[in-house]
Design a protein around this motif. Structure first.
Motif, mmCIF file in Angstrom:
data_model
loop_
_atom_site.group_PDB
_atom_site.id
_atom_site.type_symbol
_atom_site.label_atom_id
_atom_site.label_comp_id
_atom_site.label_asym_id
_atom_site.label_seq_id
_atom_site.Cartn_x
_atom_site.Cartn_y
_atom_site.Cartn_z
ATOM 1 N N THR A 22 32.661 -10.888 17.976
ATOM 2 C CA THR A 22 33.753 -9.993 17.592
ATOM 3 C C THR A 22 34.521 -9.562 18.840
ATOM 4 O OG1 THR A 22 32.496 -7.913 17.746
ATOM 5 C CG2 THR A 22 32.339 -9.142 15.677
ATOM 6 N N GLY A 23 35.769 -9.164 18.615
ATOM 7 C CA GLY A 23 36.615 -8.798 19.745
ATOM 8 C C GLY A 23 36.855 -9.976 20.663
ATOM 9 N N ALA A 24 37.026 -11.169 20.071
ATOM 10 C CA ALA A 24 37.069 -12.403 20.852
ATOM 11 C C ALA A 24 38.452 -12.757 21.375
ATOM 12 C CB ALA A 24 36.534 -13.559 20.012
ATOM 13 N N SER A 25 39.462 -11.970 21.029
ATOM 14 C CA SER A 25 40.817 -12.362 21.407
ATOM 15 C C SER A 25 41.137 -12.092 22.868
ATOM 16 C CB SER A 25 41.847 -11.651 20.514
ATOM 17 O OG SER A 25 41.733 -10.247 20.638
ATOM 18 N N SER A 26 40.299 -11.326 23.559
ATOM 19 C CA SER A 26 40.565 -11.037 24.970
ATOM 20 C C SER A 26 39.301 -10.522 25.643
ATOM 21 C CB SER A 26 41.675 -9.985 25.112
ATOM 22 O OG SER A 26 41.252 -8.724 24.578
ATOM 23 N N GLY A 27 39.370 -10.374 26.952
ATOM 24 C CA GLY A 27 38.340 -9.700 27.720
ATOM 25 C C GLY A 27 36.952 -10.287 27.597
ATOM 26 N N GLY A 29 34.915 -10.447 25.058
ATOM 27 C CA GLY A 29 34.700 -11.286 23.889
ATOM 28 C C GLY A 29 35.187 -12.703 24.100
ATOM 29 N N ARG A 30 36.355 -12.851 24.689
ATOM 30 C CA ARG A 30 36.876 -14.194 24.976
ATOM 31 C C ARG A 30 35.969 -14.904 25.972
ATOM 32 N NH1 ARG A 30 42.050 -16.841 24.669
ATOM 33 N NH2 ARG A 30 42.029 -18.645 26.079
ATOM 34 N N ALA A 31 35.511 -14.168 26.995
ATOM 35 C CA ALA A 31 34.619 -14.772 27.988
ATOM 36 C C ALA A 31 33.325 -15.246 27.332
ATOM 37 C CB ALA A 31 34.329 -13.771 29.106
ATOM 38 N N PHE A 32 32.791 -14.468 26.395
ATOM 39 C CA PHE A 32 31.602 -14.901 25.660
ATOM 40 C C PHE A 32 31.890 -16.185 24.881
ATOM 41 C CE2 PHE A 32 29.309 -10.746 25.961
ATOM 42 C CZ PHE A 32 28.036 -11.256 26.183
ATOM 43 N N ALA A 33 33.016 -16.219 24.171
ATOM 44 C CA ALA A 33 33.345 -17.380 23.355
ATOM 45 C C ALA A 33 33.470 -18.629 24.227
ATOM 46 C CB ALA A 33 34.638 -17.122 22.589
ATOM 47 N N GLU A 34 34.155 -18.513 25.341
ATOM 48 C CA GLU A 34 34.351 -19.669 26.212
ATOM 49 C C GLU A 34 33.030 -20.150 26.805
ATOM 50 O OE1 GLU A 34 38.957 -18.798 27.649
ATOM 51 O OE2 GLU A 34 37.287 -18.010 28.837
ATOM 52 N N ARG A 35 32.186 -19.216 27.230
ATOM 53 C CA ARG A 35 30.906 -19.601 27.831
ATOM 54 C C ARG A 35 29.985 -20.229 26.791
ATOM 55 N NH1 ARG A 35 28.024 -17.456 32.184
ATOM 56 N NH2 ARG A 35 30.084 -16.802 32.900
ATOM 57 N N LEU A 36 29.931 -19.637 25.621
ATOM 58 C CA LEU A 36 29.049 -20.165 24.582
ATOM 59 C C LEU A 36 29.507 -21.543 24.111
ATOM 60 C CD1 LEU A 36 28.448 -16.874 22.585
ATOM 61 C CD2 LEU A 36 26.813 -18.056 24.066
ATOM 62 N N LEU A 93 24.626 -13.316 17.450
ATOM 63 C CA LEU A 93 25.676 -12.368 17.067
ATOM 64 C C LEU A 93 26.024 -11.524 18.280
ATOM 65 C CD1 LEU A 93 27.433 -10.741 15.049
ATOM 66 C CD2 LEU A 93 25.397 -9.371 14.535
ATOM 67 N N VAL A 94 27.304 -11.512 18.645
ATOM 68 C CA VAL A 94 27.775 -10.682 19.755
ATOM 69 C C VAL A 94 28.705 -9.622 19.190
ATOM 70 C CG1 VAL A 94 28.956 -10.613 21.977
ATOM 71 C CG2 VAL A 94 27.596 -12.636 21.355
ATOM 72 N N ASN A 95 28.222 -8.391 19.093
ATOM 73 C CA ASN A 95 29.018 -7.253 18.626
ATOM 74 C C ASN A 95 29.762 -6.674 19.824
ATOM 75 O OD1 ASN A 95 28.392 -6.965 15.760
ATOM 76 N ND2 ASN A 95 26.311 -6.460 16.425
ATOM 77 N N ASN A 96 30.969 -7.177 20.047
ATOM 78 C CA ASN A 96 31.709 -6.805 21.249
ATOM 79 C C ASN A 96 32.967 -5.993 20.970
ATOM 80 O OD1 ASN A 96 32.884 -7.256 24.103
ATOM 81 N ND2 ASN A 96 34.398 -8.217 22.762
ATOM 82 N N ALA A 97 33.488 -6.020 19.755
ATOM 83 C CA ALA A 97 34.765 -5.357 19.470
ATOM 84 C C ALA A 97 34.736 -3.910 19.942
ATOM 85 C CB ALA A 97 35.060 -5.419 17.971
ATOM 86 N N GLY A 98 35.864 -3.463 20.492
ATOM 87 C CA GLY A 98 35.891 -2.108 21.022
ATOM 88 C C GLY A 98 37.257 -1.464 20.910
ATOM 89 N N LEU A 218 40.531 0.562 41.169
ATOM 90 C CA LEU A 218 39.079 0.684 41.180
ATOM 91 C C LEU A 218 38.420 -0.689 41.275
ATOM 92 C CD1 LEU A 218 38.403 3.318 38.365
ATOM 93 C CD2 LEU A 218 38.372 3.687 40.834
ATOM 94 N N PRO A 219 37.298 -0.791 41.991
ATOM 95 C CA PRO A 219 36.534 -2.049 41.960
ATOM 96 C C PRO A 219 36.050 -2.288 40.531
ATOM 97 C CG PRO A 219 35.799 -0.616 43.753
ATOM 98 C CD PRO A 219 36.702 0.201 42.878
ATOM 99 N N ARG A 220 36.268 -3.494 40.020
ATOM 100 C CA ARG A 220 35.911 -3.789 38.633
ATOM 101 C C ARG A 220 35.180 -5.128 38.552
ATOM 102 N NH1 ARG A 220 41.549 -3.622 35.723
ATOM 103 N NH2 ARG A 220 42.122 -4.636 37.680
ATOM 104 N N MET A 221 34.220 -5.198 37.657
ATOM 105 C CA MET A 221 33.488 -6.431 37.440
ATOM 106 C C MET A 221 34.320 -7.359 36.557
ATOM 107 S SD MET A 221 29.614 -6.904 35.920
ATOM 108 C CE MET A 221 28.871 -6.271 37.433
ATOM 109 N N SER A 222 34.152 -8.649 36.733
ATOM 110 C CA SER A 222 34.854 -9.604 35.876
ATOM 111 C C SER A 222 34.114 -9.749 34.552
ATOM 112 C CB SER A 222 34.958 -10.963 36.558
ATOM 113 O OG SER A 222 33.682 -11.593 36.608
ATOM 114 N N ALA A 223 34.864 -10.110 33.520
ATOM 115 C CA ALA A 223 34.249 -10.360 32.209
ATOM 116 C C ALA A 223 33.258 -11.515 32.292
ATOM 117 C CB ALA A 223 35.336 -10.651 31.180
ATOM 118 N N ASP A 224 33.558 -12.517 33.115
ATOM 119 C CA ASP A 224 32.638 -13.648 33.276
ATOM 120 C C ASP A 224 31.299 -13.201 33.837
ATOM 121 O OD1 ASP A 224 34.283 -15.611 32.238
ATOM 122 O OD2 ASP A 224 35.178 -16.105 34.174
#
Length: 287
Positions: A22-27, A29-36, A93-98, A218-224
């Motif tokens: 869920t929440g796969a259209s960006s951030g 969630g998209r990183a999860f979809a691409e990696r999986l 199941l990845v419950n990512n929507a936010g 701010l220092p930020r972690m990548s979604a990947d």
């Protein structure tokens, strides 16, 4: 928002595991979809922006992808996705929507509070419920809930620089507690299903930008990196996965204290409360 009909399931590749994100259209969630997809998973991708979902699906030609346009802030949207989760052999199941809605409780409109609770509490609960029955029947499965380190910020003495966020904090704390309890519940039954909750800090996505926050300094972690930590944490058997916490003993101390406090209760009134009662109760009159 009216939920659009889900696209028909694309033909699954032979013996490929199926992941629902869920929440796969960006951030994240998209990183999860691409990696999986790169790891050979067929996908069910869920989000509110159909154009982005379609573009993501088109970019993953080597796996079967089902697109579901659904708004998880609504019961209609949650039900649509839950029906799919219950009817397909979802192994991950990845419950990512936010949704953020950072603001003090007194400033949070009721409709935004309900949207936040639906997306971060109701949807993960009901989607997990829908998917886990099939996982148990198949003897294997993985549930990943995406929360955040804000879940542990409740005792903070002052609001974060971004302002009040008590409801948002509460939803993430719920996600952590639910994941820990469900993990133990499923392990005790020998179900073969594992549950994990991912708690990143600030991640370089459009999540805060949508809220009108500029955190670019701010220092930020990548979604990947969040996805990398999640998959590694699953391999390590971590229920609570904290991508940015170097010393995992810090989290273990929190969990130990939680359990100690739970077991430290008794049916007797604690002495500190009894002492207050004794100090404020007038002495009986002596005739």
């Amino acid at each position: 928002m009216t939920t659009a009909p889900a696209s028909s399931p694309a033909p699954s590749t032979a013996a490929a595991p199926l992941a629902l994100v869920t929440g796969a259209s960006s951030g994240i969630g998209r990183a999860f979809a691409e990696r999986l997809a790169a790891l050979g998973h067929d996908l069910i991708i869920v989000g509110r922006r159909r154009d982005r979902l379609d573009a993501l699906a088109a970019s993953l030609p080597d796996v079967a992808v089902q697109v579901i346009e659904a708004d998880l802030s609504t019961i209609e949207g949650i039900t649509t996705v839950a029906d799919v989760a219950a009817s397909r052999p979802v192994s991950l199941l990845v419950n990512n929507a936010g949704v953020a809605h950072y603001m003090p409780l007194t400033d949070l409109p009721a409709e935004k509070a309900l949207e936040l609770l639906n997306v971060k509490v109701v949807a993960p609960t009901l989607l997990t419920r829908a998917a886990v029955t099939g996982m148990i029947a198949r003897g294997a499965g993985t549930i990943v809930n995406v929360a955040g380190m804000i879940a542990f910020s409740g005792p903070a003495e002052a609001p974060a620089p971004q302002g009040g966020r008590s409801v948002y904090t509460g939803t993430l704390a719920h996600t952590v507690a639910l994941s820990q309890s469900l993990s133990a519940e499923l392990a005790a039954s020998g179900s073969g299903v594992t549950v994990h909750v991912v708690c990143p800090g600030v991640v370089a996505t459009e999540f805060h930008t949508v809220q009108g926050m500029d955190l670019s300094a701010l220092p930020r972690m990548s979604a990947d990196d969040v996805v990398t930590a999640t998959l590694a944490g699953i391999d390590l058997g971590e229920v609570v996965i904290a991508p940015g916490v170097e010393d995992y003993a810090l989290l273990e101390s929190v969990f130990t204290a939680d359990v100690a406090a739970f077991h430290g209760q008794s049916p007797q009134l604690a002495s500190r409360y009894a002492a207050v009662v004794a100090a404020t109760t007038p002495a009986p009159l002596v005739e």
